[in-house]
Each structure stands twice: as structure tokens, then as C-alpha cells.
Scaffold this motif. Structure first.
Motif, short mmCIF file in Angstrom:
data_model
loop_
_atom_site.label_atom_id
_atom_site.label_comp_id
_atom_site.label_asym_id
_atom_site.label_seq_id
_atom_site.Cartn_x
_atom_site.Cartn_y
_atom_site.Cartn_z
N GLN A 206 -67.32 23.37 75.27
CA GLN A 206 -68.20 22.56 75.44
C GLN A 206 -68.17 22.71 77.18
OE1 GLN A 206 -71.70 23.66 74.62
NE2 GLN A 206 -72.09 21.17 76.20
N SER B 197 -70.18 30.80 70.65
CA SER B 197 -69.88 29.42 70.17
C SER B 197 -70.28 28.79 68.31
CB SER B 197 -71.01 28.05 70.30
OG SER B 197 -70.80 28.69 71.46
N GLN C 43 -66.91 26.43 66.51
CA GLN C 43 -67.49 24.80 65.80
C GLN C 43 -66.80 25.52 64.47
OE1 GLN C 43 -69.52 22.37 66.77
NE2 GLN C 43 -70.74 24.15 68.38
N SER D 100 -76.42 23.82 75.45
CA SER D 100 -75.75 25.16 75.91
C SER D 100 -76.09 25.53 77.64
CB SER D 100 -76.57 26.54 75.08
OG SER D 100 -77.95 26.63 75.55
N ASN E 45 -70.22 28.38 75.74
CA ASN E 45 -71.14 28.38 75.06
C ASN E 45 -72.01 29.60 75.12
OD1 ASN E 45 -73.54 27.75 73.65
ND2 ASN E 45 -72.59 25.76 74.11
N ALA F 269 -64.71 21.08 69.67
CA ALA F 269 -65.45 22.37 70.16
C ALA F 269 -65.75 21.52 71.93
CB ALA F 269 -66.43 22.01 69.29
#
Lengths: 644, 249, 227
Positions: free
Chosen positions: C187, C197, C201, B230, C192, C183
Motif C-alpha cells: 500500500q 490488492s 491481502q 486506495s 493498490n 500488505a
């Protein structure tokens, strides 16, 4: 030789302020004419190099690791003390000063310690401003925890990785100065000697660890920020590369070594598992905040444990001896390190040790988990528990951890005055490399404080004072003094490579470590020390005739690096024994079995030994000369240290 | 345990290098991986052979100096540093292949030792808050939400070992770079230089010759400190918003 | 170098282009699927032919379709540039590597998957788009207006078992490409977030199964109908 500590006149609380005003200043435009060498890039070195570069000096920073970020300060876990009194629990500069002096068993300098407590508050501000992510409360303000030897919560922390975060903060400041062109970095470079001209430090000789090149670097001042020498014991919590070489070469060039026998044995380390062990792993002392230390009440039960017939959880509450809580009701598990370590040793000596080797005690979180819940304990100590699990294969959430004391820190080091200058003008020692602030025993979370205090807030003033008084003369590495030093270094390398004996360097290091641990470790006595001295002399002779160092100088040669370091450790070991033998008293980390109270506590002799023992090297094969710096206590009353 | 070790030996940077096989016997399950190599090196030295060079220092999983690509994964089969990997993770009779980190930006120095100074240069490009010593506000002057402080700490835990680069099929340094960018972007202290930092650190990362991120997540899976990808997303965000809004043309 | 070209030449800039073009192509897949599903309406191709006609004559769709070609091209070119750069970043590889321990197969093989899909696209374009644009097509008349009867070509193609198999297999590869790409694009764009997230996904995973499956369904059904 008269040791002048240069402690400023006046009341304790005003000394540093007055001194800062009295020091000579270097005009901003002139600062760029001065070169400063900083050896070591741990907390003290990185902070000093960055701060001096910010002021405008030209700095060269050296480290043996591949990056300055890897210095062993990074491994400090628990935290850093500061007299912020954010918790409103009665902390103050004077209390931090008092705790440190008392914790050091009245063998440190009042003025230095008071200054340390004073600047401690600035350190936290500085680190926060650099982006160090200290732990915080839900309200967004900084969190504190308590630590051994103190009854207030004054320790700031970043998970169990405070040293890492503080070092990365200092490293970032250093990196900024590298980018600015004010610091030139020399990673994978080891200092081999200090060069003095007319009695003043004027530079160093280094070995490039990749190419083997022997090089000279000249400077107007040399700062040794090279850490401690715990690896003299072979097994310690120090990094594999931590060594005494820089300090020892300085010592041989005239700098005095002070209180070398003051060694801190840390109580909460993972016990030794076998002969193959290369180093010991410490777990933060903060574990003692919630963990309870115990052994079985009887030897029989301990025997069953050792044979694995029963496990810790089978032992009932009334059959457990929480010996620290029993003997020290007011401090309990939070007694200072030396006390905790020694008591663990006593328990094991009594035959109540709990692992196969009989050299371990329990540190139990059962009650803490019951009280606060597993998630709270996990949040506080999760990474330490994981580490323990990884190393031992046991789960500390289910049964107690096993711990045993291990060598962790050396309070002794190069003798320095109030300005952190050794008796060699222009040569400074900062952080663990000097002796000045922790007396005979260091309190937890104070090493980080001292390293950063020296580097950020003391040395920028005191180096300036020295440089202002010496002309910014042009430096020349072609001076005869450099050439002579280079030749000595090269000769020594040739010697080491040409012995081609039968035994590896580690073989000698292990033997030295065993001698030191057995006779100059947690408890010492005159008979053992005398024996140790003879053994070390023998070991030294054997080393220089039978060591096997393979390869050449002109390459990356890790055996050669080690050989240099071990050769110096052997000589240091002998001096440590001398120092321990000289000090006919017990204080802090120095526990002489002949000198103890009826309850088995350290028995100081303030009348005869309230001094710093500073040793002068007089030449190969000669006994070192002892110089005494008397310790004067005007602001605290010397008492028998009691944590009962 | 008895083991066969297939180790990369390379005399120096310009040497071609190759694998060599060694046998070690009587290895205890409680040994760390590096202690097992110590045993090998003692044997080699006694035989008069040059010991295997590898980087290591603290041996407690925090300095980031140890590396080693063990049996096909950086730091071996566990998500930890090599120094914290213990022999109980291996079986008697096993053959273990040990290679150095492989990346253009991490040239081999000798045997298993590589030069990771590219990481230092990325930090030098902007991985700091430009404050001089002294003259800073009181530490409690700016409160920081605990969640944010904790997130910054999670990113700041990076030990700079380079396992992310070693694991990535593109030898990308995104996880390393983004951990620092993230830490300082999250904290109020990092705001002043936020945009310039993202731009400069990314530029340096590229200049060092690291590959691009293809979001395989291998770095995160191998990172001994569990740094999350992240952070990579955050760096992307920081970078894109910086390039469109900063004053740097 | 201006800041724009500097940005687009950075690894992140190149990745940005990959992500944006990728997301556009994902969107295109949805529209394309919606149109194609009309092949399954049992009206002998009337809806499909009318739809194909309207698509070919709507100026907006025309622009979008050229954009679409450009984006496919960009996606391909940048993937080649990035792959070359990434290969250069590790001139000496590992003797033994076990990437399956740390990443999914499709995430590591987007290049191979993409190449297969590119071949598929070329075949697909040659078979239908080229024929529709430049080929000799039969016509059909609905409500007095004449339409190109593209439905005939499609049903002819889908009566060939090899053609159908090729289609179905390629849709499998599309699934794998999307399973990482969907996905991954978010990102790369920096989207994110703890809250969203996991949703991205899941949607990505669902998308990578449902969309290729529906695409594959069409030739399968049409083939079965010819039996």
C-alpha cells in the motif's frame, strides 16, 4: 425613485453580446489598483472572487463558516441546467429561456433570463475544465437527466452531489487565487454592515466570530453573494447559519428589497418528525423522475395508515391516487415545484396525509425498481436512499418514501439591474441574494446555474464597467463613515447583550417561523397576512426586551451570532408579509387563496401585477415604500401556466 | 430517553479545559445528535450558563462542518456525519462522552470547535486545475471513461470534515490530501499539473504537522463519505513518480 | 536541500524506506527459513552445517547479510523517527477512544511488536550468529572437509524449554507484525489495484501465518526430539 433596470437595447439574443462590447474596460495594469469585497463564498461568491482575482483585482472574500468550502451551495443535489442540447432532444438557449420565464410564472426579467440561458453552456465547459467529475455515459461523454418543469434532458449532474462538486470546483479556483496572493480570505467573519460614502458602497464592517473584533474593510466595490433567507421560516432546507443579515443591512443602507414574499416550497423533503426539529432535509427533485407520488384514494384508508394499522404496501393499485399523474397527464410527476407542493398540501388538507402528523405523501419507487431493477435505481439515487434511511430509519427500497414540502429557496432578494448592481452604486448582489432570474418560482437545477452564471460570466464584465468609471481612489477605513458604522454595530451588540431577558434566541426564531409558515407559507390570504403583521410587530417588541443572549462579544459566541440574525429575520418577516399582502394575485410560489382558478391553480393578474415590487427602507418603525419596476415581455406570450 | 453527557469545555484556545457532566431528559429517538445538543443548550441558556459551542451548518451531511468525537469514535458509532447520527443509535441511561477533534494541526478554538484551516492550506498548495474563467474547450471535447469519471467522483466526494485525521492514531491527513490528488490525477484535466500538485500538496500536508500514515485503515472506516484508502496508495504512487521524474529540484 | 533528501525527509519518503526495508526483510525471512528447515533433516546436522558454512563464505551472501543488518537498522531508526513525529501530531489525546471499531490491533501496535522483535533479534544474534562468528565451536568433518558444527549449539539451545517457549512466542509476534506489515508495504509503495490488492491481502495473510509457524516448528520439533 425611478428604477432603471439598464437593460440594453436591441433584440433579445444580441443584448448581452452588445452589452459586453459596450461596457467600459479597466486596463490590465490598473486592475491591481482596485479592491473588491466579496461577501459569501458559495457558488456565486467563490466564482466571482476567483474570476475577479484572475483578472487582476485585489479581492477580499468573507464567509461566516470555518472554510469557504462549506457554503450552503454545497448541499444542492440534483444538478445544473445548461442549454447544450447534447441529447439532441430539441433544447436550445431559447427553450431554456422560455422554460425559465414560464416556470417563473412570468415575473422575471426577459433580458436577465435570456443571458442566463446563454451563458449556461459556458458554465459546463468551465466546470469540466476545473476537474468537476460530472456523470458520464459509457462512451465517455457527459450524461444528462430531466428535471421538473422541462420536457428536455438538459440537467448535468454529479451523483446526487452536484452542488458539492460545483462548489468545490469554484472553491479550488478560489484557493488558487489565495495561493497567488490575489484573494485574501476571511473565514469565520460575519458582515455586520455596508458602508456608503457619498451614496456609493465603499466597504463593510465585519465581526470576527472568534475574537469578536469589529473591523472595517474598504473597497471600490462590494459584492453580496450571501444566499437566500429561507431560514426566516425557522424550519427550512437551508443551513443553520444561512441568514439575511448581509442583505438586510444593505437594505437598511438604501438597497431595495425586491419581491421578498416569493418563496419556493420544495415538494420532496423529509417530513417533520417532532418539535425538536432543527432543520428540514431535502431530497433531490430528481427523485420525481422515477418515483411516483401518491396518497390513498380515501380518507378512511389514510386514517388507517396514520394509525399504523396498515402499511403502504397493503394498499392495492386501484386504491392509490397518483394525484399528479391524474391532474397533470402531460407533465405527471415532473410538474414544477410550486404545483407539486401545493397539490401535496391539498391532499393532506383533504385528510389523505399518510404519516402520524397527517402531513406527508408517498413517493414510490416500486414500479421503477420493477422496471429498471434495484441496481439501476441504486446507482441513480443510492445516496439519497441512504440519507432517507439514516434520517427516518425506514428502507425506501422496500416501501415508499414519505415526503412533504418545505421551504427551500427564496426567489426574492436585493433588487439589481441588468449589471447585478443594486440601486446603491458599487453594491452588487449575486446568486440567490438577488431577485432577478427566477421570477415567482425557480425551476429545479437553475439555482446552481444562476449562481455560477453571475459569478463566472456576468460580474467580471459588469464590475469592470463600474470601476472603469470611478477613479481608483485611495481607500481609508478611518473615514468617518466607517467609524460611525462600527459604532452602530458595537452599540447593537451591547444592546443585545444587555437585555438579559428570559427567552432564548431560538424561542423567538421558532415563533417567527411558525407565524411565517402559517400565514405567509404555501398559501396566503389577506386576513391571515394582516394578522401575521401584527403578530410580528409584537414579536419584535418582545424580542428587544426579553431575549437572553449570554456571554461577551470578545469570544466565540454562537448565541450572539444567532441573535443578530434572528433580529434581522423578524424585520424581514414583516416586509415579506407586506409584499404578500400587496400582491393581489397568485403567481408561482406566491399563492393567494383569494386568487385561484376554479381548478385551484394560481390566477395571475398580468394587467395590474406584472411588475417587480421593490421596497425601500425609510427608517425604524416606518412602513416601507413600494417602487414598481414594470416587467415588459416582448419575446414570450403571457399565458396561464399549464402543465396538464 | 434520559442521558448523561460528558462534554469537553474549554473557554478558548489558551484555556486548559476539562470535562463537565450534564443531564438531558426526554430525548426522542428521532432527534439527530445535534438536535439533542440543541436541547441541552436551550436548557443551559435558560439557566444562564454558557451554551456548549460546536460547529455545524448544513445538518444534512454534506458541508463537513460538524465534527465531535463521540464515545471514542469520530462522528460517533455510525459511519456518517454527526448531524446525520440519530439518537436511535443510543440507549436510555447511557453516558455519552463528547470531545473535540484532537490533532496538533486542528487547535481547539472553544469547547468542541476546532480550527481546520490546515485543510484549506493543503488545497491552496495545489488542489486545483489552473484554468482561468473562460476560454476553455467544450465540455464534451475530451471523453472520459465512465469508470475513471466515477472513480474521480468517489474521491471528490470528500467533505473535508477531518474525521480521517481525528480517527487516525497518528493524526494523519493522508486520506484528505490523497482524495484531492487522486481526483485530479485520474481526470485528463488534471494531467498538466499532476506532478507538481502531488509534490506541493504532500509538502504542505507535512508542513501543517499532520502525522504519517501507518495504513491502519481507520480513516477509511470512519469516513462519512466512504473515501477509500486506495486513494492513499494512488497518492503515494503519484508522489514517488513525481519526485523522481519532475523538473522540480 | 536536494530533492533526494527533501523526499526522504517527507512523511511519504520515510514511509517508503519503511516499506522497502520491510519488504527486504520479508524476503530475507523466506531465505532464512529455507536454510533453517534443514535443521529438521535427520542427518545429525550435516546439511545444516554445510549450508551455514557456504553462507558464511559466499561473498555475495556476505554483502547481502551486511545489507540486511543495515536494513534492520534503517527499519528501526525510521520507525522511531516516524513514531516520534506521529506522537507529536496529537499532543492531547482522547479521554475515550475506541479504535477497535475502525482498525486492527496489530496495525495500531506495530511499534510494540517491532520492539519485541528487535529484542528477539538481538537475543537470536547473540545466541547463534555471535557464537558462529566468534565463539569456540566444535567441528565436524564431512567428506574430508572440516566445518564448524553450529548444529550442536542450535540443538543445545532448543533443548531448553524456556528458550523454545521464547522462540515460539516471538514467532507469534512476528506473525502479527507481518499480518499488517506485508500488505501495508505494498500500500505504501502505491501498489493498490482492484485486481491485485485482494491477492496481496491473501498472500500477506497466508505468509504471516505460515512463515512464523514454520519457524516455530523447528525448535518445537527439536525440543520434542530431545525428550
Amino acid at each position: 425613485m425611478i428604477l432603471d433596470s439598464k437593460i440594453p437595447e436591441g433584440p433579445l439574443a444580441d443584448k448581452w453580446t452588445k452589452h459586453k462590447f459596450n461596457v467600459k474596460l479597466v486596463n490590465p495594469a490598473n486592475k491591481r489598483k482596485y479592491e473588491v469585497i466579496v461577501v459569501g463564498t458559495g457558488l456565486a461568491g467563490a466564482s466571482a472572487a476567483a474570476s475577479l482575482a484572475e483578472l487582476g483585482y485585489n479581492v477580499k472574500a468573507f464567509c461566516f463558516q470555518d472554510s469557504p468550502r462549506r457554503a450552503h451551495s454545497i448541499a444542492a443535489q440534483g444538478g445544473i441546467n445548461a442549454a447544450k442540447n447534447y441529447q439532441n432532444d430539441g433544447d436550445s438557449v431559447f427553450r431554456l429561456f422560455y422554460d425559465t420565464i414560464k416556470g417563473g410564472d412570468y415575473r422575471s426579467r426577459e433580458a436577465n433570463v435570456y443571458r442566463l440561458a446563454q451563458v449556461s453552456v459556458n458554465i459546463i465547459d468551465q466546470c469540466v475544465a476545473q476537474g468537476v467529475p460530472f456523470a458520464r455515459e459509457y462512451g465517455g461523454l457527459l450524461a444528462n437527466r430531466s428535471f421538473g418543469g422541462a420536457q428536455v434532458s438538459r440537467t448535468f449532474y454529479a451523483k446526487g452531489q452536484t452542488g458539492q462538486q460545483l462548489l468545490l470546483g469554484a472553491y479550488s479556483a478560489l484557493s488558487r487565487q489565495v495561493a497567488n496572493g490575489k484573494v485574501k480570505l476571511y473565514p469565520r467573519t460575519e458582515m455586520m454592515d455596508v458602508v456608503t460614502i457619498d451614496g456609493k458602497a465603499k466597504g463593510i464592517v465585519t465581526r470576527n466570530l472568534i475574537t469578536g473584533a469589529i473591523e472595517s474593510h474598504a473597497a471600490h466595490a462590494v459584492l453580496l453573494c450571501t444566499g437566500g433567507y429561507g431560514n426566516v421560516f425557522f424550519l427550512s432546507t437551508n443551513a443553520m447559519g444561512s441568514n439575511v443579515t448581509a442583505a438586510w443591512r444593505a437594505h437598511k443602507k438604501g438597497a431595495l428589497m425586491a419581491n421578498p414574499s416569493y418563496t419556493q416550497i420544495h415538494p420532496t423533503c423529509i417530513p417533520v418528525s417532532g418539535d425538536h426539529q432543527s432543520k428540514l432535509t431535502l431530497m433531490s427533485e430528481s427523485l420525481r423522475n422515477d418515483g411516483r407520488v401518491w396518497v390513498p384514494a380515501t380518507v378512511e384508508m389514510a386514517e388507517k395508515l396514520r394509525k399504523r394499522q396498515i402499511s403502504a404496501n397493503d394498499i392495492k393499485e386501484e386504491e392509490r391516487d397518483y394525484f399528479l399523474e391524474r391532474k397533470y397527464p402531460s407533465f405527471g410527476n415532473l410538474v414544477p415545484r410550486d404545483v407539486a407542493s401545493r397539490n401535496a398540501k391539498y391532499m393532506c388538507d383533504e385528510g389523505r396525509g399518510v404519516n402520524e402528523t397527517g402531513e406527508a405523501v408517498f413517493l414510490d419507487f416500486r414500479d421503477a425498481i420493477k422496471r429498471d431493477g434495484k441496481s439501476t435505481i441504486e446507482a441513480k439515487y443510492g445516496n439519497l436512499f441512504d440519507m432517507y434511511m439514516q434520517i427516518t430509519g425506514d428502507n425506501p427500497y422496500e416501501g415508499p418514501m414519505m415526503i412533504y414540502p418545505a421551504v427551500h429557496y427564496t426567489m426574492g432578494g436585493l433588487w439589481v439591474d441588468y449589471n447585478l448592481m443594486t440601486n446603491v452604486p458599487g453594491l452588487y448582489a449575486l446568486g440567490e441574494a438577488n431577485f432577478s432570474d427566477h421570477g415567482a418560482n425557480r425551476l429545479g437545477a437553475s439555482a446552481l446555474m444562476q449562481g455560477l452564471a453571475d459569478g463566472y460570466f456576468v460580474i467580471p464584465y459588469t464590475v469592470g464597467d463600474y470601476l472603469a468609471q470611478s477613479a481608483a481612489a485611495k481607500l481609508d477605513v478611518n473615514d468617518q463613515a466607517f467609524k460611525t458604522a462600527e459604532k452602530e454595530v458595537k452599540d447593537r451588540i451591547q444592546k443585545l447583550l444587555s437585555i438579559k431577558g428570559k427567552k432564548t434566541v431560538d424561542h423567538f426564531h421558532k415563533r417567527l417561523g411558525k407565524i411565517m409558515w402559517d400565514y405567509c407559507g404555501m398559501a396566503r390570504n389577506a386576513e391571515g397576512l394582516t394578522k401575521a403583521k401584527a403578530m410580528i410587530k409584537e414579536l419584535k417588541a418582545e424580542f428587544w426586551t426579553n431575549v437572553n443572549v449570554l456571554g461577551d462579544n470578545e469570544e466565540l459566541n454562537q448565541s450572539l451570532e444567532k441573535a443578530h440574525r434572528v433580529a434581522d429575520f423578524i424585520e424581514l418577516g414583516e416586509l415579506m408579509v407586506d409584499d404578500a399582502l400587496n400582491r393581489d394575485e397568485s403567481c408561482g410560489g406566491h399563492f393567494r387563496e383569494e386568487y385561484q382558478t376554479p381548478e385551484g391553480e394560481a390566477l395571475r393578474d398580468d394587467e395590474n401585477f406584472a411588475y417587480v415590487a421593490a421596497w425601500e427602507y425609510l427608517g425604524e418603525g416606518k412602513e416601507e415604500a413600494l417602487h414598481k419596476e414594470p416587467l415588459v415581455f416582448e419575446n414570450v406570450k403571457l399565458t396561464q401556466r399549464s402543465y396538464k | 430517553m434520559n442521558l448523561t453527557l460528558k462534554i469537553w469545555r474549554q473557554k478558548n484556545h489558551s484555556d486548559k479545559g476539562g470535562f463537565k457532566e450534564y443531564k438531558v431528559t426526554d430525548i426522542s429517538k428521532d432527534m439527530s445528535f445535534l438536535e439533542m445538543l440543541d436541547v441541552l443548550n436551550e436548557q443551559l441558556t435558560e439557566k444562564g450558563e454558557d451554551p456548549v459551542h460546536f460547529d455545524h451548518d448544513c445538518r444534512e451531511g454534506i458541508c463537513g462542518m460538524c465534527s465531535l468525537y463521540i464515545n471514542g469514535n469520530p462522528h460517533g458509532p455510525l459511519q456518517t456525519t454527526t448531524c446525520q447520527l440519530h439518537m436511535r443509535s443510543f440507549n436510555d441511561g447511557e453516558t455519552i462522552t463528547i470531545e473535540p477533534w484532537r490533532a496538533k494541526s486542528f487547535p481547539v478554538v472553544k469547547d468542541l470547535v476546532t480550527d481546520r484551516s490546515a485543510f484549506d492550506r493543503i488545497i491552496q498548495a495545489g488542489g486545483y486545475v489552473s484554468v482561468n474563467t473562460g476560454g476553455v474547450p467544450d465540455a464534451n471535447e475530451i471523453p472520459i471513461t465512465k469508470t475513471i469519471a466515477d472513480m474521480a467522483m468517489d474521491a471528490a466526494q470528500c467533505i473535508g470534515c477531518g474525521a480521517c485525521v481525528a480517527a487516525c492514531k497518528n493524526a494523519s491527513a493522508m486520506l484528505f490530501t490523497s482524495a484531492k490528488v487522486s481526483q485530479l490525477a485520474l481526470l485528463p484535466q488534471g494531467q498538466v499539473e499532476r506532478k507538481t500538485r502531488a509534490e506541493k500538496m504532500v509538502a504542505q500536508m507535512d508542513a501543517e504537522g499532520f502525522g504519517a500514515c501507518t495504513n491502519t485503515g481507520a480513516c477509511e472506516a470512519e469516513c462519512p463519505k466512504g473515501i477509500s484508502i486506495s486513494n492513499i496508495a494512488r497518492m503515494n504512487r503519484e508522489y514517488f513518480s513525481a519526485v523522481v521524474s519532475s523538473q522540480n529540484v | 536541500m536536494s530533492w533526494v533528501s527533501k523526499t526522504l525527509n517527507s512523511t511519504l519518503g520515510k514511509k517508503l524506506l519503511m516499506a522497502l526495508t520491510g519488504l527486504f526483510l520479508i524476503l530475507f525471512l523466506v531465505v532464512h527459513l529455507a536454510g533453517n528447515l534443514q535443521l529438521l533433516i535427520s542427518d545429525n546436522g550435516e546439511s545444516f552445517n554445510i549450508y551455514a558454512h557456504s553462507m558464511a563464505n559466499n561473498p555475495l551472501i556476505k554483502v547481502v547479510s551486511y545489507g540486511n543488518f543495515a536494513f534492520i537498522l534503517l527499519h528501526v531508526i525510521y520507525s522511531i523517527i516516524l513514531t516520534r513525529q506521529n506522537k507529536k501530531s496529537r499532543p492531547v489525546g482522547y479521554a475515550i477512544s475506541r479504535p477497535q471499531n475502525n482498525s486492527s490491533w496489530s496495525s495500531r501496535n506495530m511499534g510494540i511488536l517491532g520492539t519485541i522483535l528487535l529484542i528477539f533479534i538481538l537475543v537470536h544474534l547473540r545466541g547463534f550468529w555471535y557464537e558462529f562468528k566468534f565463539g569456540e565451536l566444535p567441528t565436524a568433518v564431512y567428506e574430508g572437509i572440516t566445518y564448524k558444527n553450529v548444529f550442536v549449539i542450535v540443538s543445545e539451545a532448543y533443548s531448553n524449554v524456556f528458550y523454545v517457549a521464547f522462540y515460539v512466542i516471538c514467532m507469534g509476534f512476528l506473525g502479527f507484525h507481518l499480518s499488517h506489515g506485508f500488505a501495508s508495504a505494498f500500500q505504501t509503495l502505491g501498489l493498490n489495484h482492484t485486481k491485485y490488492s485482494p491477492l496481496i491481502q491473501k498472500v500477506g495473510f497466508g505468509f504471516s501465518i505460515i512463515v512464523p509457524a514454520l519457524f516455530a516448528l523447528i525448535p518445537l520439533v527439536m525440543y520434542i526430539q530431545t525428550l
